[in-house]
Design a protein around this motif. Structure first.
Motif, PDB file in Angstrom:
ATOM      1  N   GLY A  20      41.481  58.722  42.474  1.00  0.00           N
ATOM      2  CA  GLY A  20      40.521  57.937  43.237  1.00  0.00           C
ATOM      3  C   GLY A  20      40.682  56.454  42.961  1.00  0.00           C
ATOM      4  N   GLY A  21      39.647  55.702  43.296  1.00  0.00           N
ATOM      5  CA  GLY A  21      39.648  54.281  42.988  1.00  0.00           C
ATOM      6  C   GLY A  21      39.859  53.392  44.200  1.00  0.00           C
ATOM      7  N   THR A  22      39.673  52.091  43.986  1.00  0.00           N
ATOM      8  CA  THR A  22      39.828  51.094  45.037  1.00  0.00           C
ATOM      9  C   THR A  22      40.621  49.905  44.496  1.00  0.00           C
ATOM     10  OG1 THR A  22      37.682  50.159  44.413  1.00  0.00           O
ATOM     11  CG2 THR A  22      37.700  51.689  46.258  1.00  0.00           C
ATOM     12  N   THR A  23      41.053  49.078  45.404  1.00  0.00           N
ATOM     13  CA  THR A  23      41.783  47.859  45.060  1.00  0.00           C
ATOM     14  C   THR A  23      41.212  46.706  45.881  1.00  0.00           C
ATOM     15  OG1 THR A  23      43.792  49.181  44.745  1.00  0.00           O
ATOM     16  CG2 THR A  23      44.066  46.800  44.845  1.00  0.00           C
ATOM     17  N   VAL A  24      40.933  45.582  45.233  1.00  0.00           N
ATOM     18  CA  VAL A  24      40.361  44.423  45.914  1.00  0.00           C
ATOM     19  C   VAL A  24      41.262  43.216  45.675  1.00  0.00           C
ATOM     20  CG1 VAL A  24      38.368  42.889  46.100  1.00  0.00           C
ATOM     21  CG2 VAL A  24      38.024  45.336  45.643  1.00  0.00           C
ATOM     22  N   LYS A  25      41.675  42.561  46.764  1.00  0.00           N
ATOM     23  CA  LYS A  25      42.538  41.381  46.680  1.00  0.00           C
ATOM     24  C   LYS A  25      41.674  40.120  46.676  1.00  0.00           C
ATOM     25  CE  LYS A  25      46.457  39.018  46.971  1.00  0.00           C
ATOM     26  NZ  LYS A  25      47.301  39.087  48.178  1.00  0.00           N
ATOM     27  N   HIS A  26      41.938  39.235  45.718  1.00  0.00           N
ATOM     28  CA  HIS A  26      41.230  37.953  45.647  1.00  0.00           C
ATOM     29  C   HIS A  26      41.947  36.945  46.533  1.00  0.00           C
ATOM     30  CE1 HIS A  26      39.292  34.372  43.993  1.00  0.00           C
ATOM     31  NE2 HIS A  26      38.413  35.177  43.407  1.00  0.00           N
ATOM     32  N   SER A  27      41.176  36.119  47.194  1.00  0.00           N
ATOM     33  CA  SER A  27      41.780  35.111  48.068  1.00  0.00           C
ATOM     34  C   SER A  27      42.525  34.062  47.240  1.00  0.00           C
ATOM     35  CB  SER A  27      40.695  34.431  48.905  1.00  0.00           C
ATOM     36  OG  SER A  27      39.751  33.787  48.058  1.00  0.00           O
ATOM     37  N   GLY A  28      43.333  33.279  47.914  1.00  0.00           N
ATOM     38  CA  GLY A  28      44.046  32.204  47.244  1.00  0.00           C
ATOM     39  C   GLY A  28      45.498  32.543  46.971  1.00  0.00           C
ATOM     40  N   THR A  29      46.162  31.679  46.225  1.00  0.00           N
ATOM     41  CA  THR A  29      47.583  31.822  45.920  1.00  0.00           C
ATOM     42  C   THR A  29      47.779  31.956  44.421  1.00  0.00           C
ATOM     43  OG1 THR A  29      48.146  30.470  47.844  1.00  0.00           O
ATOM     44  CG2 THR A  29      49.856  30.744  46.156  1.00  0.00           C
ATOM     45  N   PHE A  30      48.572  32.938  44.038  1.00  0.00           N
ATOM     46  CA  PHE A  30      48.848  33.158  42.620  1.00  0.00           C
ATOM     47  C   PHE A  30      49.627  31.983  42.037  1.00  0.00           C
ATOM     48  CE2 PHE A  30      51.857  34.791  39.373  1.00  0.00           C
ATOM     49  CZ  PHE A  30      50.928  35.122  38.399  1.00  0.00           C
ATOM     50  N   SER A  31      49.252  31.597  40.810  1.00  0.00           N
ATOM     51  CA  SER A  31      49.940  30.513  40.127  1.00  0.00           C
ATOM     52  C   SER A  31      50.539  31.024  38.828  1.00  0.00           C
ATOM     53  CB  SER A  31      48.957  29.368  39.828  1.00  0.00           C
ATOM     54  OG  SER A  31      49.534  28.440  38.931  1.00  0.00           O
ATOM     55  N   GLY A  32      51.847  30.814  38.661  1.00  0.00           N
ATOM     56  CA  GLY A  32      52.503  31.233  37.438  1.00  0.00           C
ATOM     57  C   GLY A  32      52.078  30.434  36.229  1.00  0.00           C
ATOM     58  N   THR A  33      51.503  29.260  36.447  1.00  0.00           N
ATOM     59  CA  THR A  33      51.039  28.448  35.322  1.00  0.00           C
ATOM     60  C   THR A  33      49.574  28.721  34.983  1.00  0.00           C
ATOM     61  OG1 THR A  33      50.484  26.617  36.805  1.00  0.00           O
ATOM     62  CG2 THR A  33      52.695  26.623  35.819  1.00  0.00           C
ATOM     63  N   ARG A  34      48.857  29.425  35.871  1.00  0.00           N
ATOM     64  CA  ARG A  34      47.458  29.817  35.614  1.00  0.00           C
ATOM     65  C   ARG A  34      47.357  31.322  35.839  1.00  0.00           C
ATOM     66  NH1 ARG A  34      44.452  24.974  35.850  1.00  0.00           N
ATOM     67  NH2 ARG A  34      42.497  26.063  36.294  1.00  0.00           N
ATOM     68  N   PHE A  35      48.225  32.038  35.125  1.00  0.00           N
ATOM     69  CA  PHE A  35      48.507  33.434  35.461  1.00  0.00           C
ATOM     70  C   PHE A  35      47.389  34.423  35.146  1.00  0.00           C
ATOM     71  CE2 PHE A  35      50.333  32.314  31.367  1.00  0.00           C
ATOM     72  CZ  PHE A  35      49.838  33.299  30.510  1.00  0.00           C
ATOM     73  N   LEU A  36      46.357  34.005  34.386  1.00  0.00           N
ATOM     74  CA  LEU A  36      45.244  34.908  34.093  1.00  0.00           C
ATOM     75  C   LEU A  36      44.024  34.633  34.975  1.00  0.00           C
ATOM     76  CD1 LEU A  36      45.382  35.238  30.198  1.00  0.00           C
ATOM     77  CD2 LEU A  36      46.140  36.878  31.928  1.00  0.00           C
ATOM     78  N   GLU A  37      44.189  33.810  35.976  1.00  0.00           N
ATOM     79  CA  GLU A  37      43.089  33.516  36.892  1.00  0.00           C
ATOM     80  C   GLU A  37      43.214  34.363  38.155  1.00  0.00           C
ATOM     81  OE1 GLU A  37      42.534  29.320  37.380  1.00  0.00           O
ATOM     82  OE2 GLU A  37      42.645  28.950  35.213  1.00  0.00           O
ATOM     83  N   ALA A  38      42.093  34.511  38.873  1.00  0.00           N
ATOM     84  CA  ALA A  38      41.984  35.492  39.950  1.00  0.00           C
ATOM     85  C   ALA A  38      42.742  35.185  41.230  1.00  0.00           C
ATOM     86  CB  ALA A  38      40.501  35.699  40.289  1.00  0.00           C
ATOM     87  N   PRO A  39      42.855  33.944  41.693  1.00  0.00           N
ATOM     88  CA  PRO A  39      43.450  33.696  43.013  1.00  0.00           C
ATOM     89  C   PRO A  39      44.800  34.382  43.208  1.00  0.00           C
ATOM     90  CG  PRO A  39      42.453  31.683  42.199  1.00  0.00           C
ATOM     91  CD  PRO A  39      42.391  32.684  41.061  1.00  0.00           C
ATOM     92  N   GLY A  40      44.903  35.069  44.355  1.00  0.00           N
ATOM     93  CA  GLY A  40      46.158  35.721  44.723  1.00  0.00           C
ATOM     94  C   GLY A  40      46.421  37.032  44.022  1.00  0.00           C
ATOM     95  N   GLN A  41      45.535  37.462  43.120  1.00  0.00           N
ATOM     96  CA  GLN A  41      45.745  38.708  42.385  1.00  0.00           C
ATOM     97  C   GLN A  41      44.779  39.795  42.870  1.00  0.00           C
ATOM     98  OE1 GLN A  41      47.503  38.610  38.535  1.00  0.00           O
ATOM     99  NE2 GLN A  41      46.411  36.686  38.037  1.00  0.00           N
ATOM    100  N   SER A  42      45.094  41.033  42.528  1.00  0.00           N
ATOM    101  CA  SER A  42      44.279  42.174  42.927  1.00  0.00           C
ATOM    102  C   SER A  42      43.634  42.823  41.714  1.00  0.00           C
ATOM    103  CB  SER A  42      45.131  43.213  43.665  1.00  0.00           C
ATOM    104  OG  SER A  42      45.627  42.688  44.877  1.00  0.00           O
TER     105      SER A  42
END
Length: 281
Positions: A20-42
């Motif tokens: 089961g389970g779900t997946t939610v995509k956060h808006s924005g663009t992933f940044s390799g220099t701010r890699f633990l922040e939400a934008p662009g990640q699921s």
């Protein structure tokens, strides 16, 4: 802790998985220099974690164990004083067993919806030793000293009491019984026809599961509870206010066609002793 373990357990298979389970995509663009922040990640979450064991020459129907509130699959594994739990007892009787951590708790702690403050069990530290001991109807307290009921089968020694209190498991997100029922139904779809055993708050999850799958062949509900309680549409009673609002009982309407589905399968409800029958003061 070895009492009663008279013979080796012989397994054909064991393992674990999520279901089961779900997946939610956060808006924005992933940044390799701010890699633990939400934008662009699921965020992945809301699944159940399942550990299973299959004996050699297994019985036709496996047993799936759904734990109660602020608990985990540990409920079924071993007793506080080290005796074998239901997991091994039924394995020895030839049943394949599946023990799960429901979504947003234990080893299924990933959640896509944070708690909004309404879940009294989503707290860590969890200052609830007296509350949970008494809610489990093991006994009462004299100051800080636990006083077990005379007929309580739970062992009373200090080590067992310590182990009992260390079984509690905080939720990692909003409590949603429909999310839990979705994951449990997905497990039944994976295993095929099986028997469901529920405990306490897991009861309301269990009643909803046959709404979602026809693979539940029987339900054994141990001390079933959990709010809201389900009623057919048009037959929901007025809710009586409770002494303590965070655990107030609620009622929920469901379509009659769903409400009738559990009535088509064998059900056993098992309640223990020390239930108050009079009003609280």
């Amino acid at each position: 802790g070895q009492e009663g373990r008279t013979a080796p357990l012989v397994l054909a298979e064991q393992g674990s998985f999520t279901v089961g389970g779900t997946t939610v995509k956060h808006s924005g663009t992933f940044s390799g220099t701010r890699f633990l922040e939400a934008p662009g990640q699921s965020a992945f979450g809301d699944h159940a974690y399942v550990f299973y064991q299959k004996p050699v020459h297994a019985n036709p129907y496996p047993i799936i164990f759904q734990h109660g509130g602020a608990q985990s699959k540990r409920t079924w594994e071993t007793t506080p004083d080290g005796r074998e739990g239901f997991q091994n007892l039924f394995l020895r009787k030839g049943y394949s067993v599946y023990v799960l951590d429901q979504p947003r708790i234990g080893e299924a702690g990933l959640a896509t919806v944070p708690d909004d403050g309404s879940n009294p069990y989503a707290r860590n530290p969890m200052y609830a030793d007296k509350a949970l001991y008494m809610l489990s109807r093991v006994g009462t307290f004299d100051g800080d000293t636990p006083v077990p009921f005379p007929n309580a089968a739970v062992p009373h020694d200090a080590h067992s009491y310590d182990q009992f209190q260390r079984t509690w498991t905080p939720y990692e997100g909003k409590l949603d019984d429909d999310v839990s029922a979705d994951a449990l139904a997905a497990l039944f779809e994976k295993t095929g026809p099986a028997i469901l055993v529920t405990h306490s708050m897991g009861g309301t999850v269990g009643w909803r599961t046959p709404f979602r799958t026809d693979k539940v062949k029987a339900i054994i509900a141990l001390e079933p509870g959990g709010s809201p309680f389900l009623f057919p549409e048009g037959e929901v009673p007025a809710v009586t206010p409770t002494t303590y609002a965070p655990v107030a009982a609620q009622a929920k309407a469901v379509p009659l066609k769903d409400y009738e589905k559990p009535s088509k399968i064998p059900i056993i409800l098992d309640y223990g002793e020390n239930i108050d029958t009079g009003p609280s003061k």
